[in-house]
Design a protein around this motif. Sequence first.
Motif, PDB file in Angstrom:
ATOM      1  N   GLU A  39     -55.054 -80.688  87.997  1.00 36.05           N
ATOM      2  CA  GLU A  39     -55.840 -79.512  87.610  1.00 36.05           C
ATOM      3  C   GLU A  39     -56.272 -78.738  88.840  1.00 36.05           C
ATOM      4  N   ARG A  45     -65.529 -76.671  88.619  1.00 41.07           N
ATOM      5  CA  ARG A  45     -65.920 -77.185  87.290  1.00 41.07           C
ATOM      6  C   ARG A  45     -67.208 -78.007  87.341  1.00 41.07           C
ATOM      7  N   THR A 110     -73.500 -67.178  81.378  1.00 37.61           N
ATOM      8  CA  THR A 110     -73.074 -68.132  80.339  1.00 37.61           C
ATOM      9  C   THR A 110     -73.535 -69.558  80.640  1.00 37.61           C
ATOM     10  N   SER A 112     -71.999 -71.617  82.401  1.00 39.40           N
ATOM     11  CA  SER A 112     -70.824 -72.481  82.304  1.00 39.40           C
ATOM     12  C   SER A 112     -69.834 -72.178  83.421  1.00 39.40           C
ATOM     13  N   GLN A 114     -66.855 -72.889  83.347  1.00 39.69           N
ATOM     14  CA  GLN A 114     -65.592 -72.490  82.711  1.00 39.69           C
ATOM     15  C   GLN A 114     -65.394 -70.979  82.780  1.00 39.69           C
ATOM     16  N   THR A 115     -66.500 -70.235  82.790  1.00 40.76           N
ATOM     17  CA  THR A 115     -66.441 -68.770  82.894  1.00 40.76           C
ATOM     18  C   THR A 115     -65.760 -68.352  84.202  1.00 40.76           C
ATOM     19  N   ILE A 117     -63.775 -70.326  86.075  1.00 36.64           N
ATOM     20  CA  ILE A 117     -62.394 -70.827  86.022  1.00 36.64           C
ATOM     21  C   ILE A 117     -61.514 -69.881  85.212  1.00 36.64           C
ATOM     22  N   ASP A 118     -62.010 -69.473  84.038  1.00 36.11           N
ATOM     23  CA  ASP A 118     -61.255 -68.543  83.179  1.00 36.11           C
ATOM     24  C   ASP A 118     -61.000 -67.212  83.885  1.00 36.11           C
ATOM     25  N   CYS A 119     -62.008 -66.748  84.629  1.00 39.84           N
ATOM     26  CA  CYS A 119     -61.882 -65.491  85.382  1.00 39.84           C
ATOM     27  C   CYS A 119     -60.746 -65.598  86.393  1.00 39.84           C
ATOM     28  N   LEU A 121     -58.215 -67.845  86.502  1.00 39.74           N
ATOM     29  CA  LEU A 121     -56.910 -68.086  85.868  1.00 39.74           C
ATOM     30  C   LEU A 121     -56.349 -66.802  85.249  1.00 39.74           C
ATOM     31  N   ALA A 122     -57.242 -66.009  84.649  1.00 38.36           N
ATOM     32  CA  ALA A 122     -56.803 -64.743  84.042  1.00 38.36           C
ATOM     33  C   ALA A 122     -56.295 -63.780  85.114  1.00 38.36           C
ATOM     34  N   GLN A 125     -52.918 -64.966  86.420  1.00 39.18           N
ATOM     35  CA  GLN A 125     -51.854 -64.686  85.440  1.00 39.18           C
ATOM     36  C   GLN A 125     -51.504 -63.196  85.435  1.00 39.18           C
TER      37      GLN A 125
END
Length: 409
Positions: A39, A45, A110, A112, A114-115, A117-119, A121-122, A125
Motif C-alpha cells: 500500500e 493513514r 472530515t 479522516s 482517508q480524505t 489519501i483519496d485526494c 490518489l485522485a 490518476q
Amino acid sequence: MKNYDVLIAGGGAAGFFTAINIAERNPKLKIAILERGKEVLSKVRVSGGGRCNVTHACFIPNDLVKFYPRGEKELRGPFNRFCSGDTIEWFERHGVELKIEEDGRMFPVTDSSQTIIDCFLAAAQKHGIQILTGQSIQSIYKAESHWKVQTQNETFTSPILVMATGSNPKMWDMVQELGHSIVEPVPSLFTFNIKDPRIKDLMGVSALAEVKVKGSKLEASGPLLITHWGMSGPGILRLSAWGARELAAKQYRFTLMVNWLNTVDYAECEEILKGLKQEHAKKTVGKLCPFDFPKRLWESLITASGITPETRWADLNKKQLDALANELTRGEYPVNGKSTFKEEFVTAGGISLKEINFKTMQSKLYDTLYFTGEVLDIDAITGGFNFQNAWTGGFIAAESIVESMMERG
C-alpha cells in the motif's frame, strides 16, 4: 526495462506531493512512483491518530523553523517559498478543507486521513502518474544519461530520480554507495521509562511542567503525561527531539529533573508555602493545594516530602517545607530506557544536509538526483511539522525538476 521521464522512489507523503506537483506543471511527463509495500501512503493513514495532522498553523517561516531540531537553518529559505499557508491553499484547491485546533495542529475537516489519501490518489490518476507497489529497490546505478533502478523483478530507467524513501536504512546504504554521507540515525520522538513510587499509581495524570536533563543544557516545557511506563506528553517529546543524539549517547539512562510548577522556581515556591503556613494554619495540607494541578499528584508529592495529607499547615517544619518545595520544583526521576511514541516514529538522521541544495532539493553530487521528506537529516516535533517539511521539499523539487527539463529541452 521500463522508461520514465521522472522516477520517484517512495510512495509516501513526500513522494506523492512531488509527483503531483511535477505533473501539474507539465502533464506530458511520464512519472512513476515505486513503493516497496503493498500500500502507498501508509504513514499518512496512521498519522494524527488516523486523522492526518496535515500541517501547523504557524505561518511565519522564521517561527516555523524553530520546531525543527535538525533542519532549522536549512529550511528557512524553503519555507519562505512554500509555507503552512501555501499548504492550506494547495489542499483547498484540491478539494480538501483544513481546520485549526486549539493547539495549532491542522486536520482535514472530515477528521479522516482517508480524505488526504483519496485526494492524492485522485490527483495521481487524473495526471496518469503510475503507482507501482511491491517494488523493493535492490540497486541504484547512475549511467551517463540516466538512472537505472533495479527492483526484485523489474528494471526502471529515468533521467531524473527523486528519493522520497523516508527513514529506510537500506535506501540510505544505497545512497551512501553513490557517494553521499549519512548522519547515523537515532530515534527522535520517544517517551521516558521511569519506575518511581511518586508516579506509580498516577497513570493518566497530566500537568504543565518544565523538564531538564540533569548535568546537561537540555530542557523543555509543556504538558507532561504520566503513563504506565513513565512520562510522555508534548514536554517530554520536545526534550527527546532536541536531545535525540545526546540521550542516545547516554543509552537513555539519565536523571530527569521535573518542575511541576513550570515557571515557578524553588525560591518562589518556598515563599508561597510559607504564606500558606501563616494564612491557612488550621487547614490540612492534603485538602489545600495552592497550585493548579491534579489533586492526586499533589497528594503523592506531599507524601514523598514526608508529610501526611492530614497534617495541618501550621504544623509543618522548615525541613518539610524545603522538601515539598524541592519535590514541586526540582524533583529528580531516574530514567532507564525509552518507548517509541505510538505509530508516529520519527528518526534523527539521514542524508547529510551539507550535500543538498535547498533552493532546488538537488543533490550537490548529481544534478539529476533529488531528495524530499524524511530521507534527509531533518526532523521535527509532533504537530504537523514533519508533513510540512515533506510538502515544502516536494513543491520545491517539483518546480526545479520541471524547470531543469525545460532548459534541457
